[in-house]
Design a protein around this motif. Structure first.
Motif, PDB file in Angstrom:
ATOM      1  N   ASP A 150       0.809  -1.212   0.000  1.00 37.73           N
ATOM      2  CA  ASP A 150       0.000   0.000   0.000  1.00 37.73           C
ATOM      3  C   ASP A 150       0.845   1.267   0.000  1.00 37.73           C
ATOM      4  N   THR A 151       2.012   1.179   0.638  1.00 35.87           N
ATOM      5  CA  THR A 151       2.831   2.384   0.688  1.00 35.87           C
ATOM      6  C   THR A 151       3.431   2.639  -0.695  1.00 35.87           C
ATOM      7  N   PRO A 152       3.162   3.776  -1.278  1.00 34.30           N
ATOM      8  CA  PRO A 152       3.605   3.997  -2.666  1.00 34.30           C
ATOM      9  C   PRO A 152       5.123   3.957  -2.808  1.00 34.30           C
ATOM     10  N   VAL A 153       5.793   4.465  -1.791  1.00 35.96           N
ATOM     11  CA  VAL A 153       7.245   4.503  -1.896  1.00 35.96           C
ATOM     12  C   VAL A 153       7.811   3.105  -1.989  1.00 35.96           C
ATOM     13  N   ILE A 154       7.343   2.287  -1.054  1.00 35.93           N
ATOM     14  CA  ILE A 154       7.867   0.915  -1.044  1.00 35.93           C
ATOM     15  C   ILE A 154       7.447   0.193  -2.303  1.00 35.93           C
ATOM     16  N   ARG A 181       6.981   1.371  -5.152  1.00 35.09           N
ATOM     17  CA  ARG A 181       7.816   1.811  -6.268  1.00 35.09           C
ATOM     18  C   ARG A 181       9.205   1.168  -6.171  1.00 35.09           C
ATOM     19  N   GLN A 229       0.678  -5.430   6.419  1.00 34.18           N
ATOM     20  CA  GLN A 229      -0.271  -4.436   6.907  1.00 34.18           C
ATOM     21  C   GLN A 229      -0.746  -3.566   5.743  1.00 34.18           C
TER      22      GLN A 229
END
Lengths: 1215, 166
Positions: free
Chosen positions: A1068-1072, A1074, A1143
């Protein structure tokens, strides 16, 4: 009562407390507050505990006090009642006794009175009769005389008949007196008479009568007195029996005479009683008087008086009270003493005439006191018919009973008093009562004292117990604290494991990148290599410490899964052999054939044990060999011939073997269900350990010789970990005495054998096929072990250790066969040993032998170019024998090329252990069979050493993947998948080093594309040999034989490792998202990224559906359903792997995995899912694996780790 | 000839500038690492950057900025004091996300504060959370300026290089 009360109170308190606790704990969900609550609860519990003990103490005390009081009460009551009742009964008894006692003398008195009155009456009657019979003769003297004479006779008769009488007197009205007197003192009887002065009875009688009637009493008295005084009295003693006069009559004075009852005593003409005293007797006399009337009954003729001594009453009284030592007396109503039980005089001697004494003047003290007491108590007026009974009167010094009775006689009322000392009646009783009281009191005192002592002891015990409890509580607290701190420690370590390993992994990874950079100068390269080495060492040390702390804190949970022990150990030996060969040390694996193939346990840890041990051995063994032996619960397998024989028999009849082994197995493991004891030895020829250090080497940071640290390095943690792990597996390890130099470590492990432990050897194929194996190997130990084992299994072997030996045997074998006698001159130079000769002879007997020659490449002279000549020499025999080339890991490519050029396809890497040999021999046998079937088949059977390598470590799967039990192999596969991550972690240190040391050949070993199934192997294949070859196993065995693996050295870096993989990334985290995408793409994979778990499930489900659909319609390409993801949507027919963040919004990774696994049920598909999580705790790992994930990666994502993990998981699915 | 020499000289001076800039950049980067703003994850990111996606690091970091700003906004919204009850689970999830993304770009100071934040969250400590939020904001703005400076420098360097090669 008190107890229940206490309990009630405490119960109330407890209930209140719990309710409080509930109230306080429910709204606060935080862990820390809960911990506080727990703490409070704990403290409360301890307080409660203490108060409980106090209450118990109090209760005990109360019970004891109550008991004491009860006993005291009981005692006093008992005493009281017994005393009262006995006293009462005794009193009544005593009363009866006293009454009885008193009654007797009274009766006697009564008798006396009666008899006196009777006699008086009789005398009166007789007198009347006599007087009447002589009636009217009063005037005539002789007649009067006659009458007196008759009277005298009558009176005597009466007097004589009554011995008790004191006297009888008859006084006539004319003054004549006749009396009989008995002196009781000297027992004389007297007749007393007066001088006859007047014979006229009647006249005087008339006057007398008138006097009586009319004159005053005083005049009469005076008359009478006058008479008496004037008269002359005589006393004549009589014979007391006959009444004959025996003496002369003596004249006596009237006053000397006895008391003569006169008219005065009968004033009104009726009988009267009185007590009189006489001077002849010292006791009072009872006298009765009665008048004698004349015939007409008008006048009194005479007065008869009878006196009786009361002496006998006193005598009786004396007798009666003598026994009771009491006193008794009779008094008149006025208080004059009549009779006493004592000898004291009753009369006062001081006065003349003597008078009666008053009782209060009695000389006997007791009587006097008693009388005084009575007088005091009742006054002078003694109440008539009133009896006094007084007990417990103190007279003088003693206590007495005083009883008085009133005897109401007419004219003579009497009082009888009895005084009996209390001592006599109740004396014993009193004493007893006193004694009883004393005893009872002392007994109760004793009981109380004992009770108190008991209480003291009990309370002492209780207080001690309480102290102990308090200590226990404090210790519990301390333990809790310690546990908490160790908890923190383990948590800290778990955190550290992440915090420390990640940077280390990063350092190593970055160093790798740096090393692969070309623009480094040599110097830099050397430095970087050095840094890398150090980092690896540091990581290893770190891992060791973490392992150790994990074991010590009890956090280490051993996995329980099936694994192939043999294969693990082979892999291990393979790994170490490289290192060993650099040291010119031979590594030999010698597992006995009865080792169970599959065991249950933690494979990674088992491998770690042996890795540490072997590592240790290598460190200290500069030359020689290292042997890893293993056997199944048999103390000495190598020299146990019986066992070998048995094994041979086993081979001959497999069926029997199975049963027997089963029996043996059952016997061995009957005690511990299915637990097998596996023995292992690690034997080296190193410097050895001093026997005094044999125990201490297993301590942490302990090395046998501290000086070696400088030489060999190391921290001394390895053996400690080994021991911890071995102990954890229910085994033991120790150093055993060994012949020759070196160390022999012996250990046993208690492992569960997998259900079907009776494995089948595939040696049946090899035996009895006429195989003759010539082992031309360098290492003595390995060669002899292999040879022995082969011979045991029915394969004929010969051994050669160097080139000359080999050539000699070859000559003997083939030249003697073909042309005997040619090699004469050669024989001269190299005489054949006798043993060899006999062997050769026996070989000649074998029909259609197949010669297999295993040649160690080390036998060739590689330093010069002679090896080519030698190769050519050997090549001459290529038609007659199969050559197997045993290569070293550093064997140069030119040699390999040369071998390949010459058509030798059977090459194998050192070390040569059973599985490899078995595999090779099977190949040979198959090839021969094949040749026999198709003689002209030109196809070359190539077998790359890599293939052999693979096959060898896979040989269990080869046998298993046959049609017999496919289920099992699948099971194994499953297990491997599960244990993957663990293995990865565990082996990283070792494998890193291994790969680093073995860098060049490793690269060469990497597999290339196969014609049938294109695949790419990377460095990771060696990290997970089993995983890597799992894919190959799934291929049919037939293919394996014909598989051609071409090419030699391949560029590793040129190829992207994950080429062609389709990966679904749920993050869900965009940074990760990417970062991970780029990473994966860099590795060559295609990535589809989705934003949450639901999208991932949808994507997969859609694809599953697509797959089904594709199967039907042969549609090869179809765009994947686009997820709601924001970044990137790529279309791929299916995914090879899912990277799942744990998560995520909407649906987290665990849920998503569960959903995916659920949807997979029944379809037979298993898509690998790798968890991505920021938590580094093992519980997360467990949770991940639990929900069905296959592996586990921590954030931030480590490039290399991700690559290796993905590779290991996708290998089998690629094919 | 002279012109050529001049050009050469210019070139040399340009080269000097470039090397200087390069040195500056390296110094700056190492200072960032030393001060703990960044960790090796950032290196990894830089490793991932290649010809196929030359702006990778910038892209990722920009993504991080967007994500972080969004999360910080959400966080400050959910941690408003006047709010009756704070949904700590939500806050925790948000901080977790922020932690994940910051750790992915290697902004370790932010990450560290996130860890503390999560601890406060677990304890339901509102003041601690607010304090942590302030810290995060501060750290975030710090790292943002630092990174922006870094990128600027890189850009300048790139431009300078470009001029040379031209």
């Amino acid at each position: 009562m008190a107890t229940t009360k206490f309990r009630h109170v405490f119960g109330g308190l407890w209930g209140f407390a719990t309710s409080c606790k509930k109230n306080s704990s429910t709204p606060i969900g935080s862990r820390i507050l809960q911990r506080d609550v727990e703490k409070e609860e704990f403290q409360y519990a301890s307080i409660l505990c203490l108060s409980k003990y106090y209450s118990v103490f109090v209760v005990r005390l109360a019970i004891m006090v109550m008991l004491a009081i009860l006993i005291g009460l009981l005692t006093i009551l008992t005493w009281h009642f017994t005393k009262i009742y006995t006293t009462k009964s005794l009193n009544s008894l005593a009363y009866d006794l006293r009454y009885e006692l008193l009654q007797r003398p009274i009766l006697r008195m009564w008798n006396i009175l009666n008899s006196t009155s009777e006699i008086t009456m009789a005398q009166v009657k007789l007198s009347q009769y006599v007087i009447r019979s002589h009636g009217n003769l009063t005037t005539q003297e002789n007649q009067v005389e006659q009458m007196y004479e008759a009277m005298r006779a009558v009176t005597w008769a009466l007097f004589a008949s009554r011995k008790a009488l004191n006297s009888i007197t008859v006084k006539y009205n004319n003054g004549f007196v006749q009396a009989f007197h008995r002196d009781l003192k000297d027992n004389n009887t007297f007749y007393i008479y007066s001088d006859l002065a007047n014979y006229s009875i009647g006249a005087s009688a008339s006057s007398y009568n008138s006097d009586i009637n009319y004159s005053s009493l005083s005049s009469q008295e005076s008359w009478n007195d006058h008479d008496n005084k004037s008269a002359v009295w005589y006393r004549q003693p009589l014979d007391p029996v006959t009444g004959e006069k025996i003496g002369k009559a003596m004249q006596i004075a009237p006053e000397d005479s006895i008391h003569i009852a006169g008219l005065s005593q009968v004033p009104d003409g009726v009988a009267s009683w009185r007590v009189v005293v006489s001077k002849f007797t010292d006791s009072p006399l009872l006298s009765a008087a009665l008048p004698v009337w004349d015939a007409s009954n008008k006048s009194i003729v005479a007065v008869v008086g009878v006196t009786t001594a009361l002496y006998s009453v006193g005598q009786l009284m004396k007798e009666l009270v003598e026994l009771h030592s009491g006193h008794m007396y009779l008094t008149s109503l006025e208080g004059y003493l009549l009779a006493t039980s004592t000898d004291v005089p009753l009369l006062t001697n001081s006065t003349k005439p003597p008078k009666l004494k008053m009782a209060v003047d009695c000389e006997n003290e007791v009587i006097r006191l008693g009388a005084e007491y009575l007088k005091k108590s009742s006054g002078n007026k003694f109440p008539p018919s009133h009896e006094v009974h007084v007990a417990n009167v103190r007279l003088g010094h003693d206590r007495y009973y005083i009883d008085s009775f009133f005897l109401n006689l007419k004219r003579l009322p009497m009082v009888g008093v009895i005084i009996i000392p209390r001592k006599h009646i109740l004396g014993q009783e009193d004493k007893r009562a006193f004694k009883t009281l004393v005893i009872l009191i002392s007994a109760s005192m004793c009981i109380i004292v004992i009770g108190w002592v008991c209480i003291l002891i009990l309370t002492n015990g209780v207080s001690k117990e309480m102290k102990l409890r308090a200590e226990l509580i404090s210790q519990l607290e301390a333990r809790r604290k310690a546990e908490a701190s160790s908890n923190y420690k383990s948590q800290f370590l778990a955190n550290m494991s992440h915090e420390l390993r990640t940077p280390m992994a990063a350092i190593i990874g970055l160093l790798d990148i740096l090393m692969s950079d070309d623009c480094l100068t040599n110097e830099q390269c050397a430095t970087v290599t050095q840094i890398r080495k150090c980092s690896t060492a540091l990581l290893r040390l770190l891992n060791n410490i973490l392992d150790l702390s994990k074991v010590e804190s009890g956090k280490l949970v051993l996995e329980d899964a099936e694994f192939d022990l043999g294969r693990e150990l082979e892999g291990l030996v393979d790994m170490f052999s490289v290192q060993c060969m650099n040291h010119s040390v031979e590594t030999v694996l010698d597992l006995s054939d009865d080792m169970p193939k599959l065991v249950r346990g933690d494979s990674a840890r088992v491998v770690q044990i042996f890795a540490n041990l072997i590592n240790n051995s290598i460190k200290f063994t500069p030359s020689g060999h290292i042997i890893l032996r293993g056997w199944f619960e048999n103390p000495n397998p190598c020299s146990d011939n019986a066992n070998h024989l048995m094994e041979e028999k086993n081979l001959q009849c497999a069926q029997k073997t199975r049963t027997r082994q089963h029996e043996n197995h059952a016997k061995r493991t009957s005690k511990r269900d299915n637990k097998a004891i596996l023995w292992f030895e690690v034997d080296d020829t190193g410097c050895g350990i001093d026997p005094s250090k044999w125990d201490s080497v297993f301590e942490s940071f302990e090395q046998a010789d501290p000086s070696t640290t400088r030489l060999h390095g190391g921290t001394g943690l390895g053996l400690c970990i080994v021991r911890s792990l071995v102990n954890k597996m229910g085994g033991e390890i120790k150093v055993v005495k060994k012949e020759g130099p070196g160390t022999l470590m012996r250990l046993y492990l208690r492992l569960d054998t997998a259900g079907d432990a009776t494995e089948q050897h595939c040696l049946v194929d090899i035996a009895n096929n006429g195989l003759v194996v010539l082992l031309a190997l360098h290492g003595n130990m390995g060669r002899s072990i292999t040879s022995k084992w082969l011979q045991k299994n029915g394969v004929f072997t010969m051994e050669a250790s160097e080139w000359n030996g080999l050539t000699q045997i070859l000559r003997e074998l083939f030249h003697t066969r073909n042309s005997a006698g040619i090699n004469n001159d050669f024989d001269l130079h190299y005489p054949i040993h006798e043993s060899l000769k006999s062997k050769l002879l026996s070989i000649q007997e074998i029909k259609n032998p197949v010669f297999v020659i295993a040649v160690d490449i080390g036998l060739l002279d590689l330093s010069t170019d002679i090896w080519k000549e030698q190769l050519n020499f050997l090549h001459r025999y290529v038609g007659r024998a199969k050559f197997i080339w045993v290569l070293n890991h550093d064997t140069s490519n030119t040699i390999k090329m040369e071998l390949r050029r010459k058509g030798y396809m059977m090459t194998v890497n050192k070390p040569l252990y059973k599985a490899k040999i078995v595999h090779i021999l099977e190949e040979v046998v198959k090839e021969r069979n094949h040749e026999m079937q198709k003689k002209n088949m030109d196809e070359l059977h190539e077998s790359d050493y890599t293939h052999c390598d693979a096959a060898s470590s896979d040989d269990s799967d080869i046998s298993e993947s046959g049609p017999c039990n496919p289920v099992k192999s699948e099971k194994v596969e499953q297990f491997h998948r599960l244990s993957l991550y663990r293995i990865n972690n565990c082996l990283i240190g070792l494998t890193d080093e291994h790969s680093e040391a073995n860098n060049t050949p490793k690269k060469e070993e990497l597999c290339q594309n196969n014609q049938n199934s294109p695949k790419s192997l990377s460095l990771e294949q060696d990290y997970f040999p089993r995983e890597a070859h799992q894919g190959e196993d799934s291929e049919s065995r037939g293919k394996e034989e014909h598989r051609i693996i071409g090419g030699s050295a391949r560029p590793v870096n040129g190829k992207k490792s994950l080429e062609g993989l389709r990966i679904l990334l749920a993050e869900d985290t965009p940074v990760i998202q990417r970062v991970a995408t780029i990473m994966l793409e860099k590795m060559g994979a295609s990535v589809v990224a989705v934003g949450d778990g639901q999208a991932a499930v949808d994507a997969l489900n859609g694809l599953l559906g697509v797959e089904d659909f594709r199967r039907d319609s042969n549609l090869n390409e179809r765009n994947t359903r686009s997820s709601s993801s924001q970044t990137e949507i790529l279309s791929f027919p299916s995914y090879d792997l899912v990277l799942m963040d744990c998560q995520m919004p909407k649906m987290d990774g665990y849920e998503a995995t569960k959903a995916i696994r659920k949807s997979e049920v029944g379809s037979g598909v298993h898509i690998p899912i790798v968890a991505l999580t920021a938590h580094a705790m093992s519980c997360d790992e467990a949770k991940c694996l639990e929900v069905g994930m296959d592996a586990y990666l921590t954030k931030p994502i480590d490039f290399k780790l991700m690559e290796s993990t993905i590779l290991s998981l996708t290998r089998r699915t690629i094919s | 000839m002279r012109e050529k020499e001049k050009e050469r000289k210019e070139e040399i001076s340009k080269m000097d500038v470039v090397t200087q800039m390069q040195r500056q950049l390296i110094q700056y980067t190492s200072s960032l690492f030393q001060e703990g703003f960044l960790d090796d994850q950032f290196n990894q990111l830089q490793q991932l950057q290649d010809e196929s996606n030359p702006e990778f690091v910038v892209e990722i970091v920009t993504l991080f900025f967007e994500d972080a700003e969004r999360l910080l906004n959400e966080l400050s919204k959910s941690l408003q004091v006047e709010q009756e009850s704070i949904d700590f689970r939500k806050v925790d999830a948000q901080v977790h996300q922020l932690k994940g993304s910051s750790s992915s770009i290697g902004a370790q100071r932010v990450q560290r504060v996130c860890i503390a934040f999560r601890n406060f969250c677990e304890q339901q400590n509102v003041e601690g959370c607010l304090k942590s939020l302030q810290e995060i904001k501060q750290e975030y703005s710090l790292v943002k300026t630092k990174l922006e400076t870094l990128f600027k420098m890189e850009k300048q360097l790139f431009a300078a290089r470009g001029s040379i090669s031209r």
